[in-house]
Design a protein around this motif. Structure first.
Motif, PDB file in Angstrom:
ATOM      1  N   LEU A  90      -9.096  52.996 -64.522  1.00  0.00           N
ATOM      2  CA  LEU A  90     -10.394  52.394 -64.173  1.00  0.00           C
ATOM      3  C   LEU A  90     -11.263  52.175 -65.401  1.00  0.00           C
ATOM      4  CD1 LEU A  90      -9.363  53.405 -61.380  1.00  0.00           C
ATOM      5  CD2 LEU A  90     -11.746  53.766 -60.769  1.00  0.00           C
ATOM      6  N   ALA A  91     -10.858  52.731 -66.533  1.00  0.00           N
ATOM      7  CA  ALA A  91     -11.605  52.543 -67.785  1.00  0.00           C
ATOM      8  C   ALA A  91     -10.599  52.311 -68.908  1.00  0.00           C
ATOM      9  CB  ALA A  91     -12.479  53.753 -68.075  1.00  0.00           C
ATOM     10  N   LYS A 134     -12.284  52.167 -55.898  1.00  0.00           N
ATOM     11  CA  LYS A 134     -11.485  52.398 -57.112  1.00  0.00           C
ATOM     12  C   LYS A 134     -10.685  51.157 -57.493  1.00  0.00           C
ATOM     13  CE  LYS A 134      -9.563  56.309 -55.745  1.00  0.00           C
ATOM     14  NZ  LYS A 134      -8.740  57.555 -55.785  1.00  0.00           N
ATOM     15  N   GLU A 135     -10.098  50.500 -56.499  1.00  0.00           N
ATOM     16  CA  GLU A 135      -9.346  49.287 -56.803  1.00  0.00           C
ATOM     17  C   GLU A 135     -10.271  48.180 -57.312  1.00  0.00           C
ATOM     18  OE1 GLU A 135      -5.570  49.812 -53.745  1.00  0.00           O
ATOM     19  OE2 GLU A 135      -7.319  48.654 -53.093  1.00  0.00           O
ATOM     20  N   TYR A 136     -11.459  48.144 -56.786  1.00  0.00           N
ATOM     21  CA  TYR A 136     -12.446  47.157 -57.226  1.00  0.00           C
ATOM     22  C   TYR A 136     -12.827  47.385 -58.684  1.00  0.00           C
ATOM     23  CZ  TYR A 136     -16.836  44.440 -57.020  1.00  0.00           C
ATOM     24  OH  TYR A 136     -17.847  43.553 -57.235  1.00  0.00           O
ATOM     25  N   VAL A 137     -13.142  48.620 -59.036  1.00  0.00           N
ATOM     26  CA  VAL A 137     -13.515  48.945 -60.416  1.00  0.00           C
ATOM     27  C   VAL A 137     -12.355  48.649 -61.360  1.00  0.00           C
ATOM     28  CG1 VAL A 137     -14.120  50.816 -62.004  1.00  0.00           C
ATOM     29  CG2 VAL A 137     -15.274  50.630 -59.780  1.00  0.00           C
ATOM     30  N   ALA A 138     -11.141  49.037 -60.972  1.00  0.00           N
ATOM     31  CA  ALA A 138      -9.970  48.800 -61.819  1.00  0.00           C
ATOM     32  C   ALA A 138      -9.751  47.306 -62.050  1.00  0.00           C
ATOM     33  CB  ALA A 138      -8.733  49.420 -61.188  1.00  0.00           C
ATOM     34  N   THR A 139      -9.895  46.514 -61.003  1.00  0.00           N
ATOM     35  CA  THR A 139      -9.702  45.072 -61.130  1.00  0.00           C
ATOM     36  C   THR A 139     -10.745  44.458 -62.046  1.00  0.00           C
ATOM     37  OG1 THR A 139      -8.733  44.933 -58.921  1.00  0.00           O
ATOM     38  CG2 THR A 139      -9.611  42.899 -59.844  1.00  0.00           C
ATOM     39  N   MET A 140     -11.999  44.832 -61.866  1.00  0.00           N
ATOM     40  CA  MET A 140     -13.068  44.288 -62.707  1.00  0.00           C
ATOM     41  C   MET A 140     -12.876  44.689 -64.170  1.00  0.00           C
ATOM     42  SD  MET A 140     -14.661  42.567 -60.479  1.00  0.00           S
ATOM     43  CE  MET A 140     -16.262  42.096 -61.150  1.00  0.00           C
ATOM     44  N   ALA A 141     -12.379  45.908 -64.389  1.00  0.00           N
ATOM     45  CA  ALA A 141     -12.183  46.387 -65.755  1.00  0.00           C
ATOM     46  C   ALA A 141     -11.031  45.669 -66.450  1.00  0.00           C
ATOM     47  CB  ALA A 141     -11.942  47.893 -65.742  1.00  0.00           C
ATOM     48  N   HIS A 142      -9.963  45.391 -65.716  1.00  0.00           N
ATOM     49  CA  HIS A 142      -8.781  44.786 -66.328  1.00  0.00           C
ATOM     50  C   HIS A 142      -8.846  43.266 -66.375  1.00  0.00           C
ATOM     51  CE1 HIS A 142      -6.000  48.255 -66.866  1.00  0.00           C
ATOM     52  NE2 HIS A 142      -6.807  48.807 -65.979  1.00  0.00           N
ATOM     53  N   ALA A 143      -9.681  42.667 -65.553  1.00  0.00           N
ATOM     54  CA  ALA A 143      -9.752  41.205 -65.534  1.00  0.00           C
ATOM     55  C   ALA A 143     -10.255  40.648 -66.854  1.00  0.00           C
ATOM     56  CB  ALA A 143     -10.656  40.749 -64.391  1.00  0.00           C
ATOM     57  N   ALA A 144     -11.124  41.392 -67.539  1.00  0.00           N
ATOM     58  CA  ALA A 144     -11.717  40.935 -68.799  1.00  0.00           C
ATOM     59  C   ALA A 144     -12.386  39.579 -68.576  1.00  0.00           C
ATOM     60  CB  ALA A 144     -10.663  40.880 -69.901  1.00  0.00           C
ATOM     61  N   ARG A 145     -11.939  38.527 -69.262  1.00  0.00           N
ATOM     62  CA  ARG A 145     -12.568  37.213 -69.113  1.00  0.00           C
ATOM     63  C   ARG A 145     -11.925  36.372 -68.014  1.00  0.00           C
ATOM     64  NH1 ARG A 145     -13.703  35.245 -75.383  1.00  0.00           N
ATOM     65  NH2 ARG A 145     -15.028  37.026 -75.975  1.00  0.00           N
ATOM     66  N   ARG A 146     -10.895  36.900 -67.382  1.00  0.00           N
ATOM     67  CA  ARG A 146     -10.267  36.182 -66.283  1.00  0.00           C
ATOM     68  C   ARG A 146     -11.060  36.385 -64.986  1.00  0.00           C
ATOM     69  NH1 ARG A 146      -4.435  38.743 -67.480  1.00  0.00           N
ATOM     70  NH2 ARG A 146      -5.851  40.507 -67.733  1.00  0.00           N
TER      71      ARG A 146
END
Length: 249
Positions: A90-91, A134-146
């Protein structure tokens, strides 16, 4: 045996790896009713079928997150699907072994899109408290500029959340009620609570198994090329998707 460098493990391989950590008796009768077996069968066929005509049609038929779905559809031919990809932190910019993680059922990446897939079984199933947050935070963290997108496969809001006093909840309530706690535990200083709450509608979409089966069946009925062998191959793959969904029901 470790995979060869640069060679990704197949979906069947990932499924068997998952089975090795669980009670094997749960997979008798071919794992009937288990979401990871159904997800493997469906995802594999959708990966091989003509992308825009089948997977693209399914994404267009989903509900919610219109802009994010449109971005994915435009890049659907380039999208790389990964089934049971393992731990997602998540981070991701923070080092350490005490990271909070999620384990997606699948995700898809393309130049402009980052998609996490959460699949539920055909029969009734629920989310654990904090799971969607948790899935929401992980997705937002890994999406970066996508553009981030979370696809709920096999369920639709209001979602069933396990635990006393919860039951059926809207996506907003299920996520926002746990979001502050998840952010604190994840120690992700790059994401702000207020901004995340405002974007829930922009990120989550969903399609039920019944709807997915109907889309694939309709697309197969309309599909035709001048090569009879290609036609037969497409029909077999499409039929395997609908048959898997029916068998696991």
């Amino acid at each position: 045996m470790e995979a060869m460098p640069g060679v990704a493990m197949s979906m069947v391989g990932k499924l068997l790896e998952e089975v090795s950590w669980e009670h094997a008796t749960s997979y008798r009768q071919g794992g009937r009713g288990r979401e990871n077996v159904l997800s493997a069968e469906v995802t594999m066929a959708l990966d091989f079928l003509p992308r825009d005509r089948f997977l693209g049609a399914a994404i267009r038929a989903a509900k919610g997150a219109d802009h994010a779905r449109n971005v994915l559809v435009k890049e659907i031919e380039e999208a790389e699907l990964r089934f049971l990809p393992g731990d997602m932190t998540l981070a991701p910019n923070r080092s350490g072994t005490d990271q909070l993680v999620v384990q997606p059922d699948a995700f898809s990446t393309s130049p402009g899109s980052f998609v996490l897939v959460e699949a539920k079984r055909v029969r009734s199933s629920s989310f654990q408290p904090g799971q969607l947050a948790k899935e929401y935070v992980a997705t937002m963290a890994h999406a970066a500029r996508r553009v981030p997108l979370i696809l709920l496969l096999g369920t639709a809001p209001p979602v069933l959340v396990h635990g006393r006093g919860r039951g059926r909840m809207s996506l907003e309530d299920a996520i926002s009620s746990e979001l502050e706690s998840v952010l604190l535990r994840a120690n992700n200083e790059q994401l702000a609570l207020e901004g995340l709450v405002e974007r829930i509608h922009d990120v989550f979409c969903w399609i039920t198994w019944t709807e997915l089966s109907a889309v694939i069946g309709n697309q197969a009925a309309d599909f035709s090329t001048t090569d009879p062998s290609v036609n037969a191959s497409v029909q077999r793959l499409a039929k395997s998707v609908c048959s898997s969904i029916a068998w696991h029901t």
